[in-house]
Write an enzyme that holds these catalytic residues in place. Structure first.
Site, PDB file in Angstrom:
ATOM      1  N   ASP A 255       8.348  65.286  98.046  1.00 34.53           N
ATOM      2  CA  ASP A 255       7.036  66.142  98.161  1.00 34.53           C
ATOM      3  C   ASP A 255       6.186  65.644  97.075  1.00 34.53           C
ATOM      4  OD1 ASP A 255       5.327  67.956  99.390  1.00 34.53           O
ATOM      5  OD2 ASP A 255       6.283  69.801  98.252  1.00 34.53           O
TER       6      ASP A 255
ATOM      7  N   HIS B 105       0.783  59.090 100.607  1.00 39.92           N
ATOM      8  CA  HIS B 105       1.896  58.537 101.397  1.00 39.92           C
ATOM      9  C   HIS B 105       2.260  57.157 101.388  1.00 39.92           C
ATOM     10  CE1 HIS B 105       1.551  62.675 102.779  1.00 39.92           C
ATOM     11  NE2 HIS B 105       0.572  62.394 103.542  1.00 39.92           N
TER      12      HIS B 105
ATOM     13  N   LEU C 125      25.411  51.401 101.616  1.00 39.50           N
ATOM     14  CA  LEU C 125      24.726  52.941 101.707  1.00 39.50           C
ATOM     15  C   LEU C 125      24.400  53.484 102.812  1.00 39.50           C
ATOM     16  CD1 LEU C 125      23.132  54.865  99.636  1.00 39.50           C
ATOM     17  CD2 LEU C 125      21.133  53.594 100.328  1.00 39.50           C
TER      18      LEU C 125
HETATM   19  C1  IPE Z   1       8.466  69.426 103.289  1.00 35.71           C
HETATM   20  O1  IPE Z   1       7.187  68.998 102.484  1.00 35.71           O
HETATM   21  C2  IPE Z   1       8.960  68.200 104.056  1.00 35.71           C
HETATM   22  C3  IPE Z   1       8.865  66.769 103.682  1.00 35.71           C
HETATM   23  C4  IPE Z   1       8.797  66.360 102.495  1.00 35.71           C
HETATM   24  C5  IPE Z   1       8.777  65.784 104.798  1.00 35.71           C
HETATM   25  P1  IPE Z   1       5.841  70.171 102.763  1.00 35.71           P
HETATM   26  O2  IPE Z   1       5.232  69.470 101.577  1.00 35.71           O
HETATM   27  O3  IPE Z   1       5.403  69.817 104.143  1.00 35.71           O
HETATM   28  O4  IPE Z   1       6.829  71.444 102.535  1.00 35.71           O
HETATM   29  P2  IPE Z   1       5.925  72.861 102.575  1.00 35.71           P
HETATM   30  O5  IPE Z   1       5.604  73.367 103.943  1.00 35.71           O
HETATM   31  O6  IPE Z   1       4.821  72.750 101.258  1.00 35.71           O
HETATM   32  O7  IPE Z   1       7.142  73.861 102.160  1.00 35.71           O
HETATM   33  C1  IPE Z   2       5.262  65.131 101.079  1.00 35.03           C
HETATM   34  O1  IPE Z   2       3.918  65.168 100.528  1.00 35.03           O
HETATM   35  C2  IPE Z   2       5.212  64.242 102.289  1.00 35.03           C
HETATM   36  C3  IPE Z   2       5.132  64.824 103.614  1.00 35.03           C
HETATM   37  C4  IPE Z   2       5.366  66.067 103.859  1.00 35.03           C
HETATM   38  C5  IPE Z   2       4.969  63.992 104.735  1.00 35.03           C
HETATM   39  P1  IPE Z   2       3.088  66.340 100.701  1.00 35.03           P
HETATM   40  O2  IPE Z   2       1.960  65.322 101.701  1.00 35.03           O
HETATM   41  O3  IPE Z   2       3.721  67.457 101.119  1.00 35.03           O
HETATM   42  O4  IPE Z   2       2.263  66.302  99.323  1.00 35.03           O
HETATM   43  P2  IPE Z   2       1.732  67.656  98.857  1.00 35.03           P
HETATM   44  O5  IPE Z   2       2.595  68.827  98.824  1.00 35.03           O
HETATM   45  O6  IPE Z   2       0.454  67.993  99.658  1.00 35.03           O
HETATM   46  O7  IPE Z   2       1.143  67.418  97.577  1.00 35.03           O
HETATM   47 MG    MG Z   3       4.100  69.128 100.332  1.00 38.98          MG
END
Ligand code: IPE
Ligand code: IPE
Ligand code: MG
Length: 260
Positions: free
Chosen positions: A26, A43, A137
């Site tokens: 995240d 990303h 792995l």
């Molecule tokens: C959770 O990330 C899922 C992934 C990392 C793929 P999000 O950033 O979408 O989670 P919430 O919704 O903030 O909890």
């Molecule tokens: C995690 O990073 C990746 C996915 C959920 C695909 P986020 O896109 O949730 O990044 P933040 O939380 O907005 O910084």
């Molecule tokens: Mg996020």
């Protein structure tokens, strides 16, 4: 039949290196925002962190690495971000799969694939087949995954397998039908990006997992961040319901009752 037992029923061996590490990757969007870049740039950089983390996991002797890439809730994001993520998944998998295979990585995807394009499903199937014999792995990517979906699909399978049975199901019967039944439950869970929540990741399997939350944003995650998480894991006393004294006395490995 799964070779692994549930942590609530039998105590897994505790080793210095976690056998199974599961990560919620995240913070990509915030990483990009800090740099005045579009979210999707985060990303793209996140893929590099994935590559580094896989290499570091192999180096440290981790057997199972599970990465949450796209949750069943992430469809709620703007359409162009969702479509970018799908394309990034396809591009990265095409680019990396030969190298992963050469490095002895077994690749799998868990999640509800029905919502994906047929070309992506095909690519996933091919990649899983190509790497099916590898053992160095076991890499699992959770895509369109939700922990509740996983439990529900396991229960549905169970009801199909035993159409006449109404009661007396066991934990193992559900666990054997979860999408990660091939792996032991995660020893160590890591979430980057500072949020302290599970976000519908492996709900069943995280019952006794050690949790590690870090403010590091996913694109900045690297081998040293993994080492910090492992060092924190090593400090934990995994009691699985026992007392600390039982563990020190070395009597904790022999349950006195089925659920003890
Ligand atoms: C959770 O990330 C899922 C992934 C990392 C793929 P999000 O950033 O979408 O989670 P919430 O919704 O903030 O909890
Ligand atoms: C995690 O990073 C990746 C996915 C959920 C695909 P986020 O896109 O949730 O990044 P933040 O939380 O907005 O910084
Ligand atoms: Mg996020």
């Amino acid at each position: 039949m799964s070779p692994f037992n549930s942590s609530t029923r039998e105590i897994p061996a505790v080793t210095g290196v976690p056998r199974h590490v599961a990560i919620i990757m995240d913070g990509n969007g915030r990483w990009a925002k800090k740099r005045l870049m579009p979210r999707v740039a985060g990303h793209s950089r996140g893929v590099e962190a994935v590559r580094n983390t896989i290499a570091a996991a192999i180096d440290r002797g981790i057997e199972f690495l599970t990465l949450f890439a796209f949750s069943s809730e992430n469809w709620r994001r703007p359409a162009d971000e969702v479509s970018f993520l799908m394309q990034l998944f396809v591009r990265s998998l095409r680019k990396e799969i030969a190298r992963m295979h050469a490095n002895g990585i077994r690749f799998r995807v868990i999640g509800d694939l029905a919502r994906f394009d047929s070309s992506l499903i095909e690519l996933i199937t091919e990649s899983e087949e190509l790497t099916a014999g590898n053992e160095r792995l076991q890499l699992t990517v959770a895509a369109n995954y939700g922990g509740r979906w996983d439990i529900l699909q396991a229960v549905e399978q169970l009801m199909q397998d035993f159409p006449d049975k109404r009661e007396g199901f066991t934990e193992d019967e559900i666990a054997q039908r979860l999408s990660m039944s091939y792996a032991p439950e995660p020893d160590l869970f890591i979430r980057t990006g500072g949020e302290q929540r599970i976000s519908n990741f492996l709900l069943w399997q995280l019952a006794y997992t050690e949790l590690h939350f870090t403010d590091i944003l996913w694109p900045d995650f690297d081998a040293s961040a993994l080492d910090t998480a492992i060092a924190s894991y090593r400090q934990r006393e995994r009691r699985f319901g026992r007392t600390s004294e039982q563990l020190t006395a070395g009597t904790a490995g022999t349950p006195s009752a089925p659920h003890a």
